[in-house]
Design an enzyme around this catalytic site. Structure first.
Site, PDB file in Angstrom:
ATOM      1  N   LEU A  55      40.904 -13.430  75.177  1.00 50.90           N
ATOM      2  CA  LEU A  55      41.365 -12.327  74.107  1.00 50.90           C
ATOM      3  C   LEU A  55      42.723 -12.232  73.764  1.00 50.90           C
ATOM      4  O   LEU A  55      43.689 -12.632  74.184  1.00 50.90           O
ATOM      5  CB  LEU A  55      40.873 -10.674  74.889  1.00 50.90           C
ATOM      6  CG  LEU A  55      39.863 -10.119  74.984  1.00 50.90           C
ATOM      7  CD1 LEU A  55      39.474  -9.298  75.702  1.00 50.90           C
ATOM      8  CD2 LEU A  55      39.222 -10.576  73.655  1.00 50.90           C
TER       9      LEU A  55
ATOM     10  N   GLY B 180      44.504 -10.387  71.029  1.00 49.94           N
ATOM     11  CA  GLY B 180      44.255  -8.968  70.349  1.00 49.94           C
ATOM     12  C   GLY B 180      43.324  -8.359  69.857  1.00 49.94           C
ATOM     13  O   GLY B 180      42.586  -8.677  70.329  1.00 49.94           O
TER      14      GLY B 180
ATOM     15  N   ILE C 136      35.321  -3.975  72.941  1.00 52.34           N
ATOM     16  CA  ILE C 136      35.589  -5.368  72.844  1.00 52.34           C
ATOM     17  C   ILE C 136      36.564  -5.346  74.332  1.00 52.34           C
ATOM     18  O   ILE C 136      36.043  -6.368  75.427  1.00 52.34           O
ATOM     19  CB  ILE C 136      36.176  -6.888  72.144  1.00 52.34           C
ATOM     20  CG1 ILE C 136      35.408  -6.220  71.090  1.00 52.34           C
ATOM     21  CG2 ILE C 136      36.385  -7.391  72.684  1.00 52.34           C
ATOM     22  CD1 ILE C 136      35.743  -7.273  69.688  1.00 52.34           C
ATOM     23  N   HIS C 137      37.592  -4.592  74.249  1.00 50.69           N
ATOM     24  CA  HIS C 137      39.061  -5.032  75.398  1.00 50.69           C
ATOM     25  C   HIS C 137      37.785  -3.759  76.862  1.00 50.69           C
ATOM     26  O   HIS C 137      38.720  -4.722  77.596  1.00 50.69           O
ATOM     27  CB  HIS C 137      39.812  -4.129  74.624  1.00 50.69           C
ATOM     28  CG  HIS C 137      40.931  -5.106  73.890  1.00 50.69           C
ATOM     29  ND1 HIS C 137      40.267  -5.842  72.689  1.00 50.69           N
ATOM     30  CD2 HIS C 137      42.005  -5.951  74.847  1.00 50.69           C
ATOM     31  CE1 HIS C 137      41.286  -6.419  71.942  1.00 50.69           C
ATOM     32  NE2 HIS C 137      42.020  -7.082  73.201  1.00 50.69           N
TER      33      HIS C 137
ATOM     34  N   HIS D 225      48.152  -1.453  76.892  1.00 54.08           N
ATOM     35  CA  HIS D 225      46.394  -2.134  76.642  1.00 54.08           C
ATOM     36  C   HIS D 225      45.797  -1.870  78.466  1.00 54.08           C
ATOM     37  O   HIS D 225      45.503  -2.774  78.680  1.00 54.08           O
ATOM     38  CB  HIS D 225      46.780  -2.848  75.820  1.00 54.08           C
ATOM     39  CG  HIS D 225      47.472  -4.624  75.840  1.00 54.08           C
ATOM     40  ND1 HIS D 225      47.180  -4.759  77.514  1.00 54.08           N
ATOM     41  CD2 HIS D 225      47.591  -5.227  75.264  1.00 54.08           C
ATOM     42  CE1 HIS D 225      48.163  -6.013  77.146  1.00 54.08           C
ATOM     43  NE2 HIS D 225      48.373  -5.947  75.756  1.00 54.08           N
TER      44      HIS D 225
ATOM     45  N   ASP E 147      46.161  -3.339  68.859  1.00 56.69           N
ATOM     46  CA  ASP E 147      46.430  -4.394  68.895  1.00 56.69           C
ATOM     47  C   ASP E 147      46.206  -5.510  67.619  1.00 56.69           C
ATOM     48  O   ASP E 147      46.396  -6.867  68.427  1.00 56.69           O
ATOM     49  CB  ASP E 147      46.111  -4.977  70.236  1.00 56.69           C
ATOM     50  CG  ASP E 147      47.504  -5.844  71.375  1.00 56.69           C
ATOM     51  OD1 ASP E 147      48.385  -6.302  70.474  1.00 56.69           O
ATOM     52  OD2 ASP E 147      46.245  -6.759  71.782  1.00 56.69           O
TER      53      ASP E 147
ATOM     54  N   HIS F 240      51.517  -6.824  81.046  1.00 60.46           N
ATOM     55  CA  HIS F 240      50.786  -8.171  81.324  1.00 60.46           C
ATOM     56  C   HIS F 240      52.002  -8.671  83.055  1.00 60.46           C
ATOM     57  O   HIS F 240      53.138  -9.302  82.930  1.00 60.46           O
ATOM     58  CB  HIS F 240      51.381  -9.484  80.895  1.00 60.46           C
ATOM     59  CG  HIS F 240      51.135  -9.359  79.165  1.00 60.46           C
ATOM     60  ND1 HIS F 240      50.050  -9.896  79.005  1.00 60.46           N
ATOM     61  CD2 HIS F 240      51.130  -9.074  77.859  1.00 60.46           C
ATOM     62  CE1 HIS F 240      49.715  -9.569  77.548  1.00 60.46           C
ATOM     63  NE2 HIS F 240      50.390  -9.104  77.028  1.00 60.46           N
TER      64      HIS F 240
END
Length: 397
Positions: A316, A318, A258-259, A224, A282, A203
């Site tokens: 998104l 998690g 997806i991520h 992530h 996550d 982040h």
């Protein structure tokens, strides 16, 4: 459990596969491993589990970044939630984990950390996945890359607050996800390195140069990868470029399709090697639950078709990925051997947390964290520190 035996098993050891083998589990530890020809007397056995016809017996997987499951979230701050998550994780072959927080007001986070620290010491018994510590995700992050983190509770990195939280948690914090570009004179980073807490970039909106500078001062992990950080651009390689190019950085990945695009895994492995890759889920409270509306950090999340999205923004929020599904995805995408799969779901995590002496592989003297896989790779039995935590109905007769 006392004395537990798994027999007629195909055991995936750290550097070999033992066919027609057995494991003797005594109390919480692996007492011995061998071939059936050397099988000892069963006179003292409390239970014998015949693994004939099963695919593999593997070490339990370790999830170092998971927020919740089965309708619970660690930020609920309650014993019931912690126990519910630990039991649910065992069903997916996860035998240990880091309880992961999300940005919340300081007072609320303080109470949650105190409760988690108490649970780790006073409860956290064999027969459920073991809480190894805490992954503090936020609140020391960049609002520009907040993702699903509540913006109104984000604050600048604060070394004194970290020290207070570490004391409240009983020194349970093992990883902190934060934005190092906001860390004045790297005061927090210095404290993390001094106390052996893993500093993770996440982040964060750091530029490439800022990222490299932070890495040179001790940041050693990326939360992530690709998500919640400045991406790669040809004039500024950003956080992603710095992380991929710096050899010493470990990276978390969420392999749910997806991520990030599955083919990017090939790039990650080429750049980092398998030894620096750590699979995470996550996972949030909707994991193992039906589609619907859920809560994450006080924000509404809509779960549909395996996607978890903030209802308000579509970001998104998690995942509902399981560690075993992640393992199977990577085996398919990268054609990984069973040993390579376990390296990025078990061994690397144990090494990263300094727990390779008791976690991450099947070996005499280590914790009896053991998973039995069926022929299609599904989890049929999970043993957490010597006690059965999950057994699929009808899997063993």
């Amino acid at each position: 459990m006392g004395n537990l035996y798994l027999i007629n098993a195909t055991l995936v050891l750290e550097d070999s596969v033992l066919y027609e083998g057995f494991i003797h589990i005594k109390e919480e530890k692996i007492e011995s491993i061998g071939v059936m020809g050397d099988f000892p007397s069963l006179a003292t056995a409390d239970r014998v589990i015949d693994c004939k016809g099963k695919q593999y017996v593997i070490p339990g997987m370790i999830d170092i970044h998971v927020h919740g499951a089965a309708g619970f979230d660690f930020m609920d701050g309650k014993q019931e939630a912690f126990e519910g998550i630990a039991l649910a994780l065992a069903k997916e072959g996860t035998t240990s984990f880091l309880a992961t927080t999300i940005t919340n007001p300081v007072s609320y986070t303080s109470e949650t950390l105190k409760s988690l620290g108490r649970y780790r010491v006073e409860s956290n018994d064999p027969g459920t996945a073991e809480m190894l510590g805490i992954h503090l995700e936020g609140p020391f992050i960049n609002k520009t890359q907040k993702g699903a983190q509540p913006e109104n509770a984000i604050i600048t990195p604060d070394a004194n607050l970290f020290k207070e939280w570490q004391e409240l948690s009983g020194c349970s914090i093992k990883i902190i996800t934060y934005a190092p570009e906001l860390d004045n004179d790297f005061e927090l980073l210095t404290e993390l390195n001094k106390t052996n807490v893993i500093p993770s970039m996440g982040h964060t909106n750091a530029s490439y140069d800022e990222s490299v500078h932070a890495i040179s001062h001790g940041v050693s992990h990326a939360t992530h990868l690709f998500n919640g950080m400045k991406g790669m651009h040809h004039r500024d390689p950003g956080v992603v470029g710095a992380v991929l190019l710096q050899d010493d950085i470990h990276v978390e990945i969420i392999p749910d399709g997806i991520h990030f695009h599955p083919d990017l895994m090939k790039l990650i492995v080429k750049m980092k090697g398998l030894e620096k890759v750590l699979v995470i889920t996550d996972g949030m409270r909707a994991k193992g639950m039906p589609d619907g509306e859920y809560d994450l950090g006080g924000q509404e999340v809509t779960v549909r078709d395996d996607k978890c999205l903030l209802t308000s923004t579509g970001s998104l929020a998690g995942s509902i990925l399981t560690m075993n599904s992640a393992r199977l995805n990577l085996a398919k995408w990268l054609e990984l051997s069973i040993h390579e799969q376990l390296q990025i779901t078990s061994i690397n995590q144990a090494n990263r947390l300094g727990l390779s002496g008791r976690k991450g592989s099947l070996m005499t003297g280590k914790d009896a964290d053991v998973v039995v896989l069926g022929q299609e790779g599904s989890v049929e039995l999970t043993i957490c520190r010597g006690s059965v935590a999950y057994e699929r109905s009808g899997a063993f007769k």
